[in-house]
Design a protein around this motif. Structure first.
Motif, PDB file in Angstrom:
ATOM      1  N   TYR A 103       0.805  -1.216   0.000  1.00  0.00           N
ATOM      2  CA  TYR A 103       0.000   0.000   0.000  1.00  0.00           C
ATOM      3  C   TYR A 103       0.839   1.268   0.000  1.00  0.00           C
ATOM      4  CZ  TYR A 103      -4.318  -2.555   0.248  1.00  0.00           C
ATOM      5  OH  TYR A 103      -5.366  -3.366  -0.072  1.00  0.00           O
ATOM      6  N   GLU A 138      -4.794   2.072 -10.619  1.00  0.00           N
ATOM      7  CA  GLU A 138      -5.256   0.680 -10.612  1.00  0.00           C
ATOM      8  C   GLU A 138      -6.703   0.607 -11.053  1.00  0.00           C
ATOM      9  OE1 GLU A 138      -3.603  -2.263  -9.979  1.00  0.00           O
ATOM     10  OE2 GLU A 138      -1.827  -1.000 -10.069  1.00  0.00           O
ATOM     11  N   ASN A 187      -6.839   0.871 -14.780  1.00  0.00           N
ATOM     12  CA  ASN A 187      -6.389  -0.367 -15.420  1.00  0.00           C
ATOM     13  C   ASN A 187      -7.480  -1.409 -15.397  1.00  0.00           C
ATOM     14  OD1 ASN A 187      -3.889   0.612 -16.048  1.00  0.00           O
ATOM     15  ND2 ASN A 187      -2.902  -0.189 -14.201  1.00  0.00           N
ATOM     16  N   MET A 188      -8.129  -1.576 -14.222  1.00  0.00           N
ATOM     17  CA  MET A 188      -9.181  -2.594 -14.106  1.00  0.00           C
ATOM     18  C   MET A 188     -10.363  -2.223 -15.001  1.00  0.00           C
ATOM     19  SD  MET A 188      -9.414  -3.970 -10.237  1.00  0.00           S
ATOM     20  CE  MET A 188      -8.651  -2.847  -9.115  1.00  0.00           C
ATOM     21  N   ALA A 226      -9.723  -3.052 -18.537  1.00  0.00           N
ATOM     22  CA  ALA A 226      -9.745  -4.501 -18.773  1.00  0.00           C
ATOM     23  C   ALA A 226     -11.179  -5.006 -18.897  1.00  0.00           C
ATOM     24  CB  ALA A 226      -9.033  -5.221 -17.640  1.00  0.00           C
ATOM     25  N   VAL A 276     -13.647  -5.307 -16.326  1.00  0.00           N
ATOM     26  CA  VAL A 276     -14.198  -6.170 -15.275  1.00  0.00           C
ATOM     27  C   VAL A 276     -15.327  -5.502 -14.507  1.00  0.00           C
ATOM     28  CG1 VAL A 276     -12.142  -7.545 -14.962  1.00  0.00           C
ATOM     29  CG2 VAL A 276     -12.399  -5.427 -13.680  1.00  0.00           C
ATOM     30  N   ARG A 284      -9.131 -13.064 -16.674  1.00  0.00           N
ATOM     31  CA  ARG A 284     -10.116 -12.251 -15.971  1.00  0.00           C
ATOM     32  C   ARG A 284      -9.742 -12.092 -14.502  1.00  0.00           C
ATOM     33  NH1 ARG A 284     -15.367 -10.191 -15.560  1.00  0.00           N
ATOM     34  NH2 ARG A 284     -16.419 -10.960 -13.724  1.00  0.00           N
ATOM     35  N   ASP A 342      -7.144  -9.512 -14.311  1.00  0.00           N
ATOM     36  CA  ASP A 342      -7.721  -8.176 -14.551  1.00  0.00           C
ATOM     37  C   ASP A 342      -8.403  -7.662 -13.286  1.00  0.00           C
ATOM     38  OD1 ASP A 342      -8.771  -8.979 -17.951  1.00  0.00           O
ATOM     39  OD2 ASP A 342      -6.856  -8.275 -17.119  1.00  0.00           O
ATOM     40  N   MET A 343      -9.050  -8.560 -12.561  1.00  0.00           N
ATOM     41  CA  MET A 343      -9.761  -8.162 -11.348  1.00  0.00           C
ATOM     42  C   MET A 343      -8.814  -7.939 -10.178  1.00  0.00           C
ATOM     43  SD  MET A 343     -13.274 -10.297 -11.087  1.00  0.00           S
ATOM     44  CE  MET A 343     -12.619 -11.929 -11.244  1.00  0.00           C
ATOM     45  N   ARG A 344      -7.527  -8.252 -10.370  1.00  0.00           N
ATOM     46  CA  ARG A 344      -6.527  -8.149  -9.294  1.00  0.00           C
ATOM     47  C   ARG A 344      -6.911  -9.034  -8.104  1.00  0.00           C
ATOM     48  NH1 ARG A 344      -5.485  -5.434 -13.272  1.00  0.00           N
ATOM     49  NH2 ARG A 344      -4.235  -3.517 -13.298  1.00  0.00           N
TER      50      ARG A 344
END
Lengths: 76, 185
Positions: A50, A58, A61-62, A65, A67, B161, B164-166
């Motif tokens: 952290y 972040e 980025n997500m 992608a 999501v 996936r 991508d969702m970490r």
């Protein structure tokens, strides 16, 4: 053939006097090993992660992608 | 109350006890099914009279209800008479003879290991093998087709996936993926 009379009393006490200190010591060792082998490294890993964490970057980025359901990727 | 502890051999040969006339007060322990079983037997086997005191060789119950040799010939009888006197007068051989009259096996003889473990392990492996054949046949003839989510392509898309969702980015799954170079660390 005369053998020595075996111990008739105090058998449990003798066993406890031998085994209880060992049990206590091993328990403390187990707890210390878990603390310094697992929990401290884990706390450090979270702290390090952290320290360098950029929330917005972040998130983007997500999002790109694909999501998330609440926001579409940028440019759609 | 005396608890009779029986081994399997004794239990297979239980029979009605002899009632010693009208004056006997002993309980007669009878099992009627032994008669039906014996009728199909082709060999004669000893029937244990359960109403009489029994002998046993057991590690956990050391002193049986009766001695091993009950019927004594004259030599044993004279030895038993001598036993009633001071035991320091007995020779070593006489003491051993008295022990052997009273007991069948010594503790080391009772504890002597057998070759039974080979039968047990061998039987185990035989049944493992049979089970393996059954499981293989089942996998071929019984199981339905696998769900489509098990396929290679789907699994790859699933992993992408998750990255991508970490998923678990600190210590777990995504922590092992290098996002900059797009490969596993």
């Amino acid at each position: 053939m005369s053998l020595a009379k075996p111990a008739m009393r105090g058998l449990l006490g003798k066993r406890l006097r031998f085994h209880l200190p060992i049990a206590f010591a091993l328990s403390l060792v187990a707890a210390a090993a878990f603390k310094y082998g697992v929990t401290e490294p884990r706390k450090q890993a979270y702290a390090d992660f952290y320290k360098q964490y950029d929330t917005t970057k972040e998130f983007n980025n997500m999002r790109d992608a694909g999501v998330f359901e609440s926001v579409r990727p940028t440019g759609e | 109350m005396v608890v009779r502890v029986l081994n399997l051999n004794q239990m297979l040969h239980l029979t009605a006890g002899r009632v010693g006339g009208l004056f006997s007060r002993r309980a007669v322990v009878g099992l009627t099914n032994s008669g039906a079983r014996m009728s199909s037997h082709h060999e004669v086997s000893d029937q244990v009279d359960m109403s009489q005191p029994m002998y046993w060789d057991r590690l956990d119950t050391p002193l049986p209800d009766r001695a091993w040799i009950d019927v004594l010939d004259s030599k044993d009888k004279s030895l038993k008479q001598k036993e009633k006197g001071p035991w320091t007068a007995l020779s070593k051989e006489e003491k051993i003879a008295l022990y052997r009259l009273k007991f069948n096996h010594t503790y080391p003889e009772m504890k002597k290991p057998s070759h039974e473990w080979k039968t047990v392990i061998g039987g185990m492996f035989i049944f493992f093998g049979i089970t393996g054949l059954v499981v293989f046949w089942q996998g071929h003839y019984v199981y339905p087709p696998q769900p489509h989510t098990f396929g290679e392509e789907w699994q790859a898309k699933q992993i992408q996936r998750m990255l991508d969702m970490r998923v678990n980015p600190i210590e777990g799954f995504s922590a092992k993926w290098d996002y900059k170079n797009k490969q596993w660390k």
